[in-house]
Structures are given as C-alpha cells and as structure tokens.
Design an enzyme around this catalytic site. Sequence first.
Site, PDB file in Angstrom:
ATOM      1  N   ASP A  35      -0.721 -39.151  -6.195  1.00  0.00           N
ATOM      2  CA  ASP A  35      -1.888 -38.508  -5.596  1.00  0.00           C
ATOM      3  C   ASP A  35      -3.097 -39.428  -5.757  1.00  0.00           C
ATOM      4  O   ASP A  35      -3.296 -40.041  -6.805  1.00  0.00           O
ATOM      5  CB  ASP A  35      -2.148 -37.152  -6.272  1.00  0.00           C
ATOM      6  CG  ASP A  35      -3.093 -36.287  -5.468  1.00  0.00           C
ATOM      7  OD1 ASP A  35      -2.640 -35.255  -4.929  1.00  0.00           O
ATOM      8  OD2 ASP A  35      -4.295 -36.635  -5.358  1.00  0.00           O
ATOM      9  N   ASN A  97       0.790 -25.690  -2.343  1.00  0.00           N
ATOM     10  CA  ASN A  97      -0.258 -24.919  -1.689  1.00  0.00           C
ATOM     11  C   ASN A  97       0.103 -24.761  -0.216  1.00  0.00           C
ATOM     12  O   ASN A  97       0.493 -25.736   0.445  1.00  0.00           O
ATOM     13  CB  ASN A  97      -1.598 -25.641  -1.825  1.00  0.00           C
ATOM     14  CG  ASN A  97      -2.040 -25.756  -3.270  1.00  0.00           C
ATOM     15  OD1 ASN A  97      -1.880 -24.814  -4.047  1.00  0.00           O
ATOM     16  ND2 ASN A  97      -2.591 -26.904  -3.643  1.00  0.00           N
ATOM     17  N   GLU A 105      -4.939 -28.368   1.810  1.00  0.00           N
ATOM     18  CA  GLU A 105      -5.865 -29.274   2.495  1.00  0.00           C
ATOM     19  C   GLU A 105      -5.150 -30.130   3.533  1.00  0.00           C
ATOM     20  O   GLU A 105      -5.715 -30.417   4.591  1.00  0.00           O
ATOM     21  CB  GLU A 105      -6.560 -30.184   1.478  1.00  0.00           C
ATOM     22  CG  GLU A 105      -7.554 -29.426   0.607  1.00  0.00           C
ATOM     23  CD  GLU A 105      -8.115 -30.287  -0.516  1.00  0.00           C
ATOM     24  OE1 GLU A 105      -7.928 -31.520  -0.485  1.00  0.00           O
ATOM     25  OE2 GLU A 105      -8.726 -29.707  -1.426  1.00  0.00           O
ATOM     26  N   VAL A 106      -3.954 -30.583   3.216  1.00  0.00           N
ATOM     27  CA  VAL A 106      -3.226 -31.464   4.137  1.00  0.00           C
ATOM     28  C   VAL A 106      -2.068 -30.665   4.746  1.00  0.00           C
ATOM     29  O   VAL A 106      -1.178 -30.201   4.019  1.00  0.00           O
ATOM     30  CB  VAL A 106      -2.690 -32.709   3.407  1.00  0.00           C
ATOM     31  CG1 VAL A 106      -1.936 -33.606   4.380  1.00  0.00           C
ATOM     32  CG2 VAL A 106      -3.827 -33.473   2.736  1.00  0.00           C
ATOM     33  N   HIS A 110       3.878 -30.598   1.015  1.00  0.00           N
ATOM     34  CA  HIS A 110       3.922 -31.503  -0.140  1.00  0.00           C
ATOM     35  C   HIS A 110       4.061 -30.671  -1.395  1.00  0.00           C
ATOM     36  O   HIS A 110       3.420 -29.643  -1.548  1.00  0.00           O
ATOM     37  CB  HIS A 110       2.698 -32.410  -0.209  1.00  0.00           C
ATOM     38  CG  HIS A 110       1.387 -31.706  -0.067  1.00  0.00           C
ATOM     39  ND1 HIS A 110       0.916 -31.261   1.151  1.00  0.00           N
ATOM     40  CD2 HIS A 110       0.455 -31.344  -0.979  1.00  0.00           C
ATOM     41  CE1 HIS A 110      -0.256 -30.674   0.983  1.00  0.00           C
ATOM     42  NE2 HIS A 110      -0.559 -30.694  -0.305  1.00  0.00           N
ATOM     43  N   HIS A 112       3.360 -30.832  -5.295  1.00  0.00           N
ATOM     44  CA  HIS A 112       2.687 -31.564  -6.371  1.00  0.00           C
ATOM     45  C   HIS A 112       3.599 -31.518  -7.597  1.00  0.00           C
ATOM     46  O   HIS A 112       4.048 -30.431  -7.998  1.00  0.00           O
ATOM     47  CB  HIS A 112       1.370 -30.885  -6.757  1.00  0.00           C
ATOM     48  CG  HIS A 112       0.327 -30.829  -5.684  1.00  0.00           C
ATOM     49  ND1 HIS A 112      -0.789 -31.640  -5.684  1.00  0.00           N
ATOM     50  CD2 HIS A 112       0.199 -30.032  -4.584  1.00  0.00           C
ATOM     51  CE1 HIS A 112      -1.548 -31.359  -4.635  1.00  0.00           C
ATOM     52  NE2 HIS A 112      -0.973 -30.376  -3.952  1.00  0.00           N
TER      53      HIS A 112
HETATM   54  P1  AMP Z   1      -3.391 -29.720  -1.106  1.00  0.00           P
HETATM   55  O1  AMP Z   1      -4.732 -29.143  -1.472  1.00  0.00           O
HETATM   56  O2  AMP Z   1      -2.265 -29.039  -1.804  1.00  0.00           O
HETATM   57  O3  AMP Z   1      -3.206 -29.815   0.398  1.00  0.00           O
HETATM   58  O4  AMP Z   1      -3.398 -31.182  -1.711  1.00  0.00           O
HETATM   59  C1  AMP Z   1      -3.625 -32.337  -0.978  1.00  0.00           C
HETATM   60  C2  AMP Z   1      -3.554 -33.488  -1.949  1.00  0.00           C
HETATM   61  O5  AMP Z   1      -3.455 -34.695  -1.223  1.00  0.00           O
HETATM   62  C3  AMP Z   1      -4.777 -33.621  -2.872  1.00  0.00           C
HETATM   63  O6  AMP Z   1      -4.353 -33.545  -4.232  1.00  0.00           O
HETATM   64  C4  AMP Z   1      -5.345 -34.994  -2.507  1.00  0.00           C
HETATM   65  O7  AMP Z   1      -5.884 -35.666  -3.625  1.00  0.00           O
HETATM   66  C5  AMP Z   1      -4.138 -35.692  -1.934  1.00  0.00           C
HETATM   67  N1  AMP Z   1      -4.391 -36.760  -1.008  1.00  0.00           N
HETATM   68  C6  AMP Z   1      -5.205 -36.741   0.079  1.00  0.00           C
HETATM   69  N2  AMP Z   1      -5.171 -37.909   0.724  1.00  0.00           N
HETATM   70  C7  AMP Z   1      -4.294 -38.701   0.040  1.00  0.00           C
HETATM   71  C8  AMP Z   1      -3.822 -40.039   0.209  1.00  0.00           C
HETATM   72  N3  AMP Z   1      -4.241 -40.822   1.212  1.00  0.00           N
HETATM   73  N4  AMP Z   1      -2.931 -40.525  -0.691  1.00  0.00           N
HETATM   74  C9  AMP Z   1      -2.500 -39.752  -1.716  1.00  0.00           C
HETATM   75  N5  AMP Z   1      -2.908 -38.476  -1.915  1.00  0.00           N
HETATM   76  C10 AMP Z   1      -3.801 -37.968  -1.058  1.00  0.00           C
END
Ligand code: AMP
Length: 125
Positions: A35, A97, A105-106, A110, A112
């Site tokens: 991350d 999430n 967020e993404v 994924h 974690h």
């Molecule tokens: P979520 O809130 O579960 O969608 O988590 C998204 C995660 O992606 C967060 O912990 C961010 O720090 C991580 N993240 C976002 N962009 C990148 C990236 N380019 N490389 C690695 N991790 C990322």
Amino acid sequence: MSYDYDDQNVFAKILRGEIPNDTVLETAHSLAFNDISPQAPVHVLVIPKGPYVTYDHFSAEASDAEILDYTRAVQAVIEKLGVAPGGAGQGYRLLVNSGEAGVQEVPHLHTHVLGGRVLGRMLPG
Ligand code: AMP
C-alpha cells in the site's frame, strides 16, 4: 445484480502497467503490492487481475480458477510476510472495504493484509 467497472481506477492502471507498484507477488490471476500509504508495518493489497469492483461482484462472477488463485494469493502473502498466527508476526487482519458504506476508495476489489503490530479493535468507537 449488475456491476459497473470503471477501467480508469488506479488499480486498473497498475494492472495495465501505466503506473508503478511495489509488487510483493504475482500469480496467474492476482497481484499483491505494498500500500502506498501503509497503516501498519505490513500493509499489502491483493487484487484480482480481472475487472471486479467488490468482493460480492468477484464472488458472483469470477471463475473458479480466479477465486482459487485469489484465495491462495492472499495466503501466499501472509506466508511470505511472516504474519501468520504462531509465527514471528503473531497474526494479521484482512480487510475488504466495499461500496459507499464500506468507504471503498478504489473501485477494484482489494484485500488489505495488515500486520506487524497489534492492530487494536476492529472498528473505532
Ligand atoms: P480502500 O479505502 O479500501 O479503497 O483502500 C484503497 C487503498 O489503496 C488505500 O489504502 C490507499 O493507500 C491505496 N492506494 C491508492 N493508490 C495506490 C497506489 N498507487 N499504490 C498502492 N496503494 C494505493
């Protein structure tokens, strides 16, 4: 249920090689990388290579091969980073999430993998 996948999300760009990542391991159907903003000494994200938004999307529509590969990829990360209970790392937490209430967020599935310290209670409050 239909699922809309946004192929401009940051993990789709990582999978296409458009932005770099710090790879931990790669399998036929999965990629694991550190991350970018770690919340614990071990903070790895494991993603399927296929275009799945959430865990429920993946579970419903991925092939058996993808699901098996992804499950084993998470296990391989746990083993590689030494965080399995009973080992030096003394345990880990998996977090997925999903959607607005899950504060995702993404929009690409994924998991974690968090560890390397005592993580505290699951949710604040
Ligand atoms: P979520 O809130 O579960 O969608 O988590 C998204 C995660 O992606 C967060 O912990 C961010 O720090 C991580 N993240 C976002 N962009 C990148 C990236 N380019 N490389 C690695 N991790 C990322």
